[in-house]
Design an enzyme around this catalytic site. Structure first.
Site, PDB file in Angstrom:
ATOM      1  N   ASP A 140     -19.328  26.876   1.685  1.00 38.29           N
ATOM      2  CA  ASP A 140     -19.560  26.431   3.029  1.00 38.29           C
ATOM      3  C   ASP A 140     -18.386  26.406   3.756  1.00 38.29           C
ATOM      4  O   ASP A 140     -17.266  26.699   3.126  1.00 38.29           O
ATOM      5  CB  ASP A 140     -20.280  25.001   3.241  1.00 38.29           C
ATOM      6  CG  ASP A 140     -20.747  24.701   4.684  1.00 38.29           C
ATOM      7  OD1 ASP A 140     -21.106  25.529   5.356  1.00 38.29           O
ATOM      8  OD2 ASP A 140     -20.589  23.243   4.893  1.00 38.29           O
ATOM      9  N   SER A 141     -18.479  26.270   5.234  1.00 37.15           N
ATOM     10  CA  SER A 141     -17.105  26.021   5.917  1.00 37.15           C
ATOM     11  C   SER A 141     -16.546  24.903   5.717  1.00 37.15           C
ATOM     12  O   SER A 141     -15.205  24.704   6.046  1.00 37.15           O
ATOM     13  CB  SER A 141     -17.510  26.111   7.423  1.00 37.15           C
ATOM     14  OG  SER A 141     -18.594  25.357   7.758  1.00 37.15           O
ATOM     15  N   TYR A 193     -17.486  26.750  11.839  1.00 34.47           N
ATOM     16  CA  TYR A 193     -18.049  28.329  12.103  1.00 34.47           C
ATOM     17  C   TYR A 193     -19.121  28.651  13.336  1.00 34.47           C
ATOM     18  O   TYR A 193     -19.042  29.692  13.671  1.00 34.47           O
ATOM     19  CB  TYR A 193     -18.783  28.631  10.604  1.00 34.47           C
ATOM     20  CG  TYR A 193     -18.045  29.185   9.583  1.00 34.47           C
ATOM     21  CD1 TYR A 193     -16.595  29.396   9.582  1.00 34.47           C
ATOM     22  CD2 TYR A 193     -18.853  29.510   8.352  1.00 34.47           C
ATOM     23  CE1 TYR A 193     -16.145  29.944   8.441  1.00 34.47           C
ATOM     24  CE2 TYR A 193     -18.021  30.151   7.062  1.00 34.47           C
ATOM     25  CZ  TYR A 193     -16.866  30.188   7.189  1.00 34.47           C
ATOM     26  OH  TYR A 193     -16.084  30.570   6.350  1.00 34.47           O
ATOM     27  N   GLY A 194     -19.619  27.188  13.718  1.00 32.17           N
ATOM     28  CA  GLY A 194     -20.491  27.665  14.791  1.00 32.17           C
ATOM     29  C   GLY A 194     -19.775  28.301  16.041  1.00 32.17           C
ATOM     30  O   GLY A 194     -20.515  28.721  16.821  1.00 32.17           O
ATOM     31  N   CYS A 209     -24.695  27.519   3.797  1.00 32.94           N
ATOM     32  CA  CYS A 209     -24.087  27.472   5.208  1.00 32.94           C
ATOM     33  C   CYS A 209     -24.929  28.469   6.111  1.00 32.94           C
ATOM     34  O   CYS A 209     -25.091  29.687   5.866  1.00 32.94           O
ATOM     35  CB  CYS A 209     -22.781  27.968   5.382  1.00 32.94           C
ATOM     36  SG  CYS A 209     -22.258  28.158   7.186  1.00 32.94           S
ATOM     37  N   ASN A 210     -26.026  27.924   7.070  1.00 29.47           N
ATOM     38  CA  ASN A 210     -26.799  28.691   7.810  1.00 29.47           C
ATOM     39  C   ASN A 210     -25.986  29.757   8.731  1.00 29.47           C
ATOM     40  O   ASN A 210     -26.208  30.745   8.839  1.00 29.47           O
ATOM     41  CB  ASN A 210     -27.661  27.792   8.909  1.00 29.47           C
ATOM     42  CG  ASN A 210     -28.615  27.015   7.900  1.00 29.47           C
ATOM     43  OD1 ASN A 210     -29.798  27.259   7.950  1.00 29.47           O
ATOM     44  ND2 ASN A 210     -28.322  25.897   7.467  1.00 29.47           N
ATOM     45  N   THR A 211     -24.861  29.210   9.239  1.00 32.15           N
ATOM     46  CA  THR A 211     -24.081  30.020  10.205  1.00 32.15           C
ATOM     47  C   THR A 211     -23.451  31.194   9.640  1.00 32.15           C
ATOM     48  O   THR A 211     -23.645  32.275  10.235  1.00 32.15           O
ATOM     49  CB  THR A 211     -22.950  29.179  11.078  1.00 32.15           C
ATOM     50  OG1 THR A 211     -23.497  27.738  11.244  1.00 32.15           O
ATOM     51  CG2 THR A 211     -22.187  29.577  11.994  1.00 32.15           C
ATOM     52  N   CYS A 236     -28.547  23.323   9.682  1.00 31.61           N
ATOM     53  CA  CYS A 236     -27.284  23.405   9.246  1.00 31.61           C
ATOM     54  C   CYS A 236     -27.070  22.337   8.159  1.00 31.61           C
ATOM     55  O   CYS A 236     -27.466  21.155   8.104  1.00 31.61           O
ATOM     56  CB  CYS A 236     -26.364  22.829  10.565  1.00 31.61           C
ATOM     57  SG  CYS A 236     -24.723  22.441  10.102  1.00 31.61           S
ATOM     58  N   THR A 237     -26.276  22.714   7.181  1.00 30.97           N
ATOM     59  CA  THR A 237     -26.441  22.054   5.972  1.00 30.97           C
ATOM     60  C   THR A 237     -25.512  20.659   5.812  1.00 30.97           C
ATOM     61  O   THR A 237     -25.530  19.822   5.100  1.00 30.97           O
ATOM     62  CB  THR A 237     -25.722  22.907   4.787  1.00 30.97           C
ATOM     63  OG1 THR A 237     -24.361  23.510   5.117  1.00 30.97           O
ATOM     64  CG2 THR A 237     -26.582  23.916   4.422  1.00 30.97           C
ATOM     65  N   HIS A 238     -24.675  20.759   7.020  1.00 36.07           N
ATOM     66  CA  HIS A 238     -24.024  19.420   7.279  1.00 36.07           C
ATOM     67  C   HIS A 238     -25.117  18.110   7.758  1.00 36.07           C
ATOM     68  O   HIS A 238     -24.728  17.133   7.635  1.00 36.07           O
ATOM     69  CB  HIS A 238     -23.105  19.550   8.403  1.00 36.07           C
ATOM     70  CG  HIS A 238     -21.664  19.911   8.017  1.00 36.07           C
ATOM     71  ND1 HIS A 238     -21.592  21.390   7.623  1.00 36.07           N
ATOM     72  CD2 HIS A 238     -20.559  19.477   7.857  1.00 36.07           C
ATOM     73  CE1 HIS A 238     -20.222  21.852   7.510  1.00 36.07           C
ATOM     74  NE2 HIS A 238     -19.719  20.497   7.522  1.00 36.07           N
TER      75      HIS A 238
HETATM   76  N1  DGL Z   1     -22.755  23.805   7.432  1.00 35.40           N
HETATM   77  C1  DGL Z   1     -22.571  24.884   8.426  1.00 35.40           C
HETATM   78  C2  DGL Z   1     -24.331  25.572   8.671  1.00 35.40           C
HETATM   79  O1  DGL Z   1     -24.810  25.451   7.697  1.00 35.40           O
HETATM   80  C3  DGL Z   1     -22.154  25.017   9.788  1.00 35.40           C
HETATM   81  C4  DGL Z   1     -20.868  24.120  10.021  1.00 35.40           C
HETATM   82  C5  DGL Z   1     -19.727  24.640  11.042  1.00 35.40           C
HETATM   83  O2  DGL Z   1     -19.072  25.404  10.324  1.00 35.40           O
HETATM   84  O3  DGL Z   1     -19.967  24.907  12.254  1.00 35.40           O
HETATM   85  O4  DGL Z   1     -24.372  26.139   9.390  1.00 35.40           O
END
Ligand code: DGL
Length: 256
Positions: free
Chosen positions: A7-8, A39-40, A71-73, A186-188
């Protein structure tokens, strides 16, 4: 047999905790590209290039059985390119859970809460076209929630007014129908779900795809029946600070 979770930042830990339950005998390496967080905000091509080149070294070092892009992004921008660049490697991606949401909604009003990057992707639009099932899908890009989750998980305060403002556009009332599902894309975000539940204008089902991703990875991983391996975490910018190390310890990871 190593499972590499990427992930980021620390958001992928929401997937790692599920993956450890369904793969108790595998060894885990968690990789956070904290040097690239968030990453967004990244431009698509630059982010794709960065992720592909990071994996050059990561795959050589760790030789994972399965890589989970938690990480979705990153997944929506790079999963196809990663598979093309490393054809011998198994990758499991994390993409907005639009299909289960469309299957579960009663009102037909679904919202997808994600980073601004995930909201912009053609990949996300394609998912809505293929799996949206005729539902009204509202995409909501949040610029601040991932960073708030990072702060919160390191013991910091979370500003509730900011959380309320970030989730507000997810809630739509139209005629007699209201949004009944919010997809956490978003996994966060699952780290903040109780706060979001508290601040929501009305109750909804908050979908967290972590368990499904973990089970998909377990289905692709080679069988493993015993282990004595330690689990590690690697932060791309170097060894993390004391608060982050403490958090990682809670997830059974030692930072190296
Ligand atoms: N955890 C990341 C996701 O699932 C994104 C967080 C980020 O880097 O902006 O998209």
């Amino acid at each position: 047999m190593t499972i590499l979770v990427f992930d980021s930042g620390i958001g992928g830990l929401t997937v790692l905790r599920e993956a450890r339950v369904v793969m108790p005998f595998h060894r885990f390496v968690y990789v956070a590209d904290d040097a690239g967080f968030p990453y967004g905000d990244w431009a698509e091509e630059a982010l794709r290039t960065r992720i592909i080149s990071l994996f050059d070294g990561l795959l050589q070092t760790w030789q994972p059985d399965v890589v989970i892009i938690a990480c979705n992004t990153a997944s929506t921008i790079a999963i196809a390119a990663l598979r093309a660049a490393y054809p011998g490697q198994t990758f499991v991606g994390t993409v907005p859970a639009i299909k289960p949401a469309a299957e579960r909604t009663r009102s037909g009003l679904i919202s997808v809460l994600a980073t601004p990057g995930t909201v912009r992707r053609d990949y996300t639009q394609d998912l809505i076209r293929s799996y949206g099932g005729g539902c009204a899908v509202k995409l909501v890009g949040s610029a601040n929630l991932a960073a708030l989750a990072e702060t919160y998980m390191r013991g910091g305060m979370v500003d509730e007014a900011t959380v309320a403002a970030e989730i507000a556009p997810c809630f739509i009332a139209r005629d007699s129908a209201r949004t009944d599902i919010v997809v956490m894309a978003c996994t966060h975000f699952p780290f903040l779900v109780n706060r979001m539940r508290k601040l929501a204008p009305w109750p909804v089902d908050w979908i967290d795809p972590a368990e499904a991703i973990a089970r998909r990875a377990a289905g692709l991983a080679h069988e493993q029946t015993a282990t004595d391996a330690a689990h590690h975490a690697v932060f791309i910018s170097g060894p993390p600070d004391a608060l982050t190390k403490r958090l990682l310890t809670g997830f059974g990871l030692t930072a190296i």
